[in-house]
Design a protein around this motif. Structure first.
Motif, PDB file in Angstrom:
ATOM      1  N   GLU A  33      40.757  -4.882  29.562  1.00 54.09           N
ATOM      2  CA  GLU A  33      41.448  -5.811  28.651  1.00 54.09           C
ATOM      3  C   GLU A  33      40.506  -6.915  28.167  1.00 54.09           C
ATOM      4  O   GLU A  33      40.463  -7.234  26.977  1.00 54.09           O
ATOM      5  CB  GLU A  33      42.656  -6.435  29.369  1.00 54.09           C
ATOM      6  N   SER A  34      39.721  -7.478  29.084  1.00 53.99           N
ATOM      7  CA  SER A  34      38.823  -8.579  28.706  1.00 53.99           C
ATOM      8  C   SER A  34      37.695  -8.086  27.799  1.00 53.99           C
ATOM      9  O   SER A  34      37.307  -8.749  26.842  1.00 53.99           O
ATOM     10  CB  SER A  34      38.251  -9.250  29.953  1.00 53.99           C
ATOM     11  N   ALA A  35      37.160  -6.885  28.095  1.00 50.32           N
ATOM     12  CA  ALA A  35      36.091  -6.321  27.258  1.00 50.32           C
ATOM     13  C   ALA A  35      36.620  -5.977  25.871  1.00 50.32           C
ATOM     14  O   ALA A  35      35.917  -6.164  24.866  1.00 50.32           O
ATOM     15  CB  ALA A  35      35.498  -5.085  27.928  1.00 50.32           C
ATOM     16  N   ALA A  36      37.857  -5.472  25.801  1.00 52.94           N
ATOM     17  CA  ALA A  36      38.468  -5.167  24.505  1.00 52.94           C
ATOM     18  C   ALA A  36      38.648  -6.440  23.684  1.00 52.94           C
ATOM     19  O   ALA A  36      38.487  -6.431  22.453  1.00 52.94           O
ATOM     20  CB  ALA A  36      39.810  -4.462  24.709  1.00 52.94           C
ATOM     21  N   MET A  37      38.974  -7.537  24.360  1.00 53.45           N
ATOM     22  CA  MET A  37      39.108  -8.830  23.669  1.00 53.45           C
ATOM     23  C   MET A  37      37.763  -9.279  23.103  1.00 53.45           C
ATOM     24  O   MET A  37      37.682  -9.797  21.989  1.00 53.45           O
ATOM     25  CB  MET A  37      39.645  -9.892  24.639  1.00 53.45           C
ATOM     26  N   GLU A  38      36.684  -9.085  23.884  1.00 53.16           N
ATOM     27  CA  GLU A  38      35.341  -9.428  23.410  1.00 53.16           C
ATOM     28  C   GLU A  38      34.989  -8.636  22.153  1.00 53.16           C
ATOM     29  O   GLU A  38      34.501  -9.181  21.166  1.00 53.16           O
ATOM     30  CB  GLU A  38      34.301  -9.122  24.500  1.00 53.16           C
ATOM     31  N   ALA A  39      35.232  -7.324  22.211  1.00 52.04           N
ATOM     32  CA  ALA A  39      34.922  -6.451  21.075  1.00 52.04           C
ATOM     33  C   ALA A  39      35.740  -6.843  19.851  1.00 52.04           C
ATOM     34  O   ALA A  39      35.229  -6.856  18.724  1.00 52.04           O
ATOM     35  CB  ALA A  39      35.184  -4.995  21.451  1.00 52.04           C
ATOM     36  N   ALA A  41      36.932  -9.840  19.185  1.00 43.63           N
ATOM     37  CA  ALA A  41      36.438 -11.135  18.689  1.00 43.63           C
ATOM     38  C   ALA A  41      35.205 -10.945  17.807  1.00 43.63           C
ATOM     39  O   ALA A  41      35.064 -11.588  16.763  1.00 43.63           O
ATOM     40  CB  ALA A  41      36.122 -12.057  19.865  1.00 43.63           C
ATOM     41  N   ILE A  42      34.312 -10.032  18.224  1.00 43.82           N
ATOM     42  CA  ILE A  42      33.099  -9.766  17.430  1.00 43.82           C
ATOM     43  C   ILE A  42      33.467  -9.153  16.085  1.00 43.82           C
ATOM     44  O   ILE A  42      32.934  -9.535  15.041  1.00 43.82           O
ATOM     45  CB  ILE A  42      32.142  -8.840  18.211  1.00 43.82           C
ATOM     46  N   ASN A  43      34.410  -8.204  16.096  1.00 51.08           N
ATOM     47  CA  ASN A  43      34.859  -7.586  14.849  1.00 51.08           C
ATOM     48  C   ASN A  43      35.497  -8.616  13.920  1.00 51.08           C
ATOM     49  O   ASN A  43      35.312  -8.569  12.705  1.00 51.08           O
ATOM     50  CB  ASN A  43      35.854  -6.455  15.141  1.00 51.08           C
ATOM     51  N   GLU A  49      38.592  -5.395  10.203  1.00 54.15           N
ATOM     52  CA  GLU A  49      39.966  -5.258  10.699  1.00 54.15           C
ATOM     53  C   GLU A  49      39.957  -4.679  12.113  1.00 54.15           C
ATOM     54  O   GLU A  49      39.085  -3.880  12.463  1.00 54.15           O
ATOM     55  CB  GLU A  49      40.778  -4.336   9.780  1.00 54.15           C
ATOM     56  N   ILE A  50      40.941  -5.091  12.906  1.00 54.92           N
ATOM     57  CA  ILE A  50      41.054  -4.601  14.285  1.00 54.92           C
ATOM     58  C   ILE A  50      42.145  -3.544  14.328  1.00 54.92           C
ATOM     59  O   ILE A  50      43.292  -3.802  13.944  1.00 54.92           O
ATOM     60  CB  ILE A  50      41.381  -5.768  15.251  1.00 54.92           C
ATOM     61  N   ASN A  51      41.782  -2.355  14.763  1.00 53.06           N
ATOM     62  CA  ASN A  51      42.717  -1.235  14.836  1.00 53.06           C
ATOM     63  C   ASN A  51      43.435  -1.264  16.180  1.00 53.06           C
ATOM     64  O   ASN A  51      42.842  -0.974  17.215  1.00 53.06           O
ATOM     65  CB  ASN A  51      41.960   0.086  14.654  1.00 53.06           C
ATOM     66  N   VAL A  52      44.706  -1.618  16.166  1.00 49.36           N
ATOM     67  CA  VAL A  52      45.451  -1.752  17.429  1.00 49.36           C
ATOM     68  C   VAL A  52      45.766  -0.407  18.066  1.00 49.36           C
ATOM     69  O   VAL A  52      46.097  -0.341  19.247  1.00 49.36           O
ATOM     70  CB  VAL A  52      46.758  -2.554  17.210  1.00 49.36           C
ATOM     71  N   THR A  53      45.652   0.679  17.292  1.00 49.03           N
ATOM     72  CA  THR A  53      45.975   1.994  17.850  1.00 49.03           C
ATOM     73  C   THR A  53      44.898   2.480  18.829  1.00 49.03           C
ATOM     74  O   THR A  53      45.193   3.238  19.748  1.00 49.03           O
ATOM     75  CB  THR A  53      46.145   3.054  16.736  1.00 49.03           C
ATOM     76  N   ASN A  54      43.650   2.063  18.602  1.00 52.42           N
ATOM     77  CA  ASN A  54      42.593   2.425  19.564  1.00 52.42           C
ATOM     78  C   ASN A  54      41.954   1.158  20.137  1.00 52.42           C
ATOM     79  O   ASN A  54      40.740   1.021  20.211  1.00 52.42           O
ATOM     80  CB  ASN A  54      41.535   3.333  18.923  1.00 52.42           C
ATOM     81  N   TRP A  55      42.810   0.242  20.533  1.00 56.57           N
ATOM     82  CA  TRP A  55      42.456  -1.088  21.014  1.00 56.57           C
ATOM     83  C   TRP A  55      41.364  -1.085  22.073  1.00 56.57           C
ATOM     84  O   TRP A  55      40.443  -1.891  22.042  1.00 56.57           O
ATOM     85  CB  TRP A  55      43.746  -1.737  21.527  1.00 56.57           C
ATOM     86  N   ARG A  56      41.430  -0.135  23.019  1.00 61.15           N
ATOM     87  CA  ARG A  56      40.496  -0.143  24.147  1.00 61.15           C
ATOM     88  C   ARG A  56      39.420   0.942  24.039  1.00 61.15           C
ATOM     89  O   ARG A  56      38.697   1.180  24.999  1.00 61.15           O
ATOM     90  CB  ARG A  56      41.278   0.007  25.453  1.00 61.15           C
ATOM     91  N   GLN A  57      39.312   1.565  22.881  1.00 57.63           N
ATOM     92  CA  GLN A  57      38.266   2.574  22.684  1.00 57.63           C
ATOM     93  C   GLN A  57      36.909   1.896  22.522  1.00 57.63           C
ATOM     94  O   GLN A  57      36.778   0.896  21.821  1.00 57.63           O
ATOM     95  CB  GLN A  57      38.580   3.410  21.449  1.00 57.63           C
ATOM     96  N   ILE A  84      24.123  -4.303  16.474  1.00 54.31           N
ATOM     97  CA  ILE A  84      23.975  -4.298  17.938  1.00 54.31           C
ATOM     98  C   ILE A  84      25.114  -5.054  18.628  1.00 54.31           C
ATOM     99  O   ILE A  84      25.484  -4.721  19.753  1.00 54.31           O
ATOM    100  CB  ILE A  84      22.607  -4.874  18.379  1.00 54.31           C
ATOM    101  N   SER A  85      25.675  -6.061  17.940  1.00 58.56           N
ATOM    102  CA  SER A  85      26.815  -6.779  18.512  1.00 58.56           C
ATOM    103  C   SER A  85      28.121  -6.034  18.273  1.00 58.56           C
ATOM    104  O   SER A  85      29.021  -6.058  19.118  1.00 58.56           O
ATOM    105  CB  SER A  85      26.900  -8.190  17.922  1.00 58.56           C
ATOM    106  N   LEU A  86      28.233  -5.354  17.122  1.00 56.37           N
ATOM    107  CA  LEU A  86      29.417  -4.526  16.872  1.00 56.37           C
ATOM    108  C   LEU A  86      29.470  -3.354  17.855  1.00 56.37           C
ATOM    109  O   LEU A  86      30.538  -2.793  18.101  1.00 56.37           O
ATOM    110  CB  LEU A  86      29.405  -4.014  15.434  1.00 56.37           C
ATOM    111  N   ALA A  87      28.319  -2.991  18.422  1.00 56.11           N
ATOM    112  CA  ALA A  87      28.263  -1.929  19.431  1.00 56.11           C
ATOM    113  C   ALA A  87      28.422  -2.465  20.851  1.00 56.11           C
ATOM    114  O   ALA A  87      28.315  -1.703  21.814  1.00 56.11           O
ATOM    115  CB  ALA A  87      26.936  -1.175  19.322  1.00 56.11           C
TER     116      ALA A  87
END
Length: 222
Positions: A33-39, A41-43, A49-57, A84-87
């Motif tokens: 959950e925390s890593a998904a939040m980081e990703a 935030a960067i996006n 746009e943040i795709n909620v369907t693959n939130w934790r991918q 590199i940050s988007l990754a």
């Protein structure tokens, strides 16, 4: 996948280097959950746009070899995160690695080590996270067929040396695994073999990562 190691595939065209790299993301464990939040935030900072369907991918970024240094590491007058940050927390895939500008590749060295990138401007300094797994692919020579079993190489020794010298020693030192991908024999391609799907392999990867965390508190590559 389990160890999080940086990896380069080397082999002639058509041996499946790009396919192997693109499938790697499908066997990685989902983000916490925390890593998904980081990703996310960067996006958001990048205006994506943040795709909620693959939130934790986990992210899988595949920039073209014409990408500039700013596109790769971030920057601009109002600094934004780059590839590199988007990754971050996912995979950065660089296909045809020697075709990237050498200056672009050299700026990757520090983030690979530190897991972050610091962008300095006259008025401000910005730090973006960049803890990614680098996966790269390249041909063994300019024509692509050095060492191939089906087609002979037309490159001279000097051409092969120039081609490989596009990649510096310090950058290659940061890539843990160098894997030669050779062409499969024709009789193997004709066989119908039942393989494992990504879901099954992903469970094994997750189990291996849990073991690494228990033993060292982090995955092997770290």
């Amino acid at each position: 996948a389990a160890g999080g190691h940086n990896l380069i595939f080397v082999g002639p065209p058509g041996t499946g280097k790009t396919m192997l790299a693109s499938r790697l993301a499908s066997i990685l464990p989902p983000l916490s959950e925390s890593a998904a939040m980081e990703a996310a935030a960067i996006n958001s900072l990048a205006g994506r746009e943040i795709n909620v369907t693959n939130w934790r991918q986990r992210p899988f970024r595949n920039p073209h070899h014409t990408a500039s240094a700013i596109a790769m590491v971030g920057g601009g007058s109002n600094p934004r995160p780059g590839e590199i940050s988007l990754a971050h927390k996912g995979i950065l895939f660089l296909d045809e690695l020697p075709e990237f500008d050498r200056k672009v590749l050299e700026v990757l060295r520090e983030p690979i080590e530190s897991g972050k990138i610091v962008i300095s401007r006259a008025s401000r300094q910005v730090e973006f996270p960049a803890r990614f797994q680098l996966i790269a692919a390249m041909n063994p020579c300019p024509c692509g067929f050095f060492g191939d079993t089906r087609q002979s190489c037309s490159c001279s020794a000097a051409q092969i040396q120039r081609y490989r010298s596009k990649l510096s020693g310090p950058l290659l030192d940061r890539i843990d695994l160098h894997v030669s991908v050779s062409r499969l024999p024709a009789n193997m391609l004709l066989r119908k073999q039942a393989g494992e799907n990504s879901e099954i392999i992903a469970k094994r990867v997750l189990k291996a990562q849990h073991l690494q965390q228990q033993q060292r508190g982090k995955i092997n590559a770290q």
